[in-house]
Design an enzyme around this catalytic site. Sequence first.
Site: not given
Length: 133
Positions: A50-51
């Site tokens: 996840i960014c």
Amino acid sequence: MEGAPGTLYEGEKFQLLFKFSSRYPFDSPQVMFTGDNIPVHPHVYSNGHICLSILTEDWSPALSVQSVCLSIISMLSSCKEKRRPPDNSFYVRTCNKNPKKTKWWYHGKYFTRIGNFEGFFLNRRQFECGNEQ
């Protein structure tokens, strides 16, 4: 975690994996999607990474598991189009299994990723991280 009503992810169920180091809460936990249903989102890689800045440089010991989950639900809820990040294939092939080993630079609607794989500098690119606002 379940997708919020009225969003692209309504009714979908997702599983998050949290791993805590001995330095928690001073170090952020490792957080990633896992299981068979990883959301298709501009900030979520197909391997579950996840960014999201609060998982790295914007982490605060005041944040809790609940606040991380709320931030992820908010990120998913603001999405206007289901799509993977532009560098998904390359990233998934070359990244470390631990998403915290990826160096992200966040600035506005863009992020820059510098992949570090087995100590070797691999890549530096700038991608639109999805302007969902």
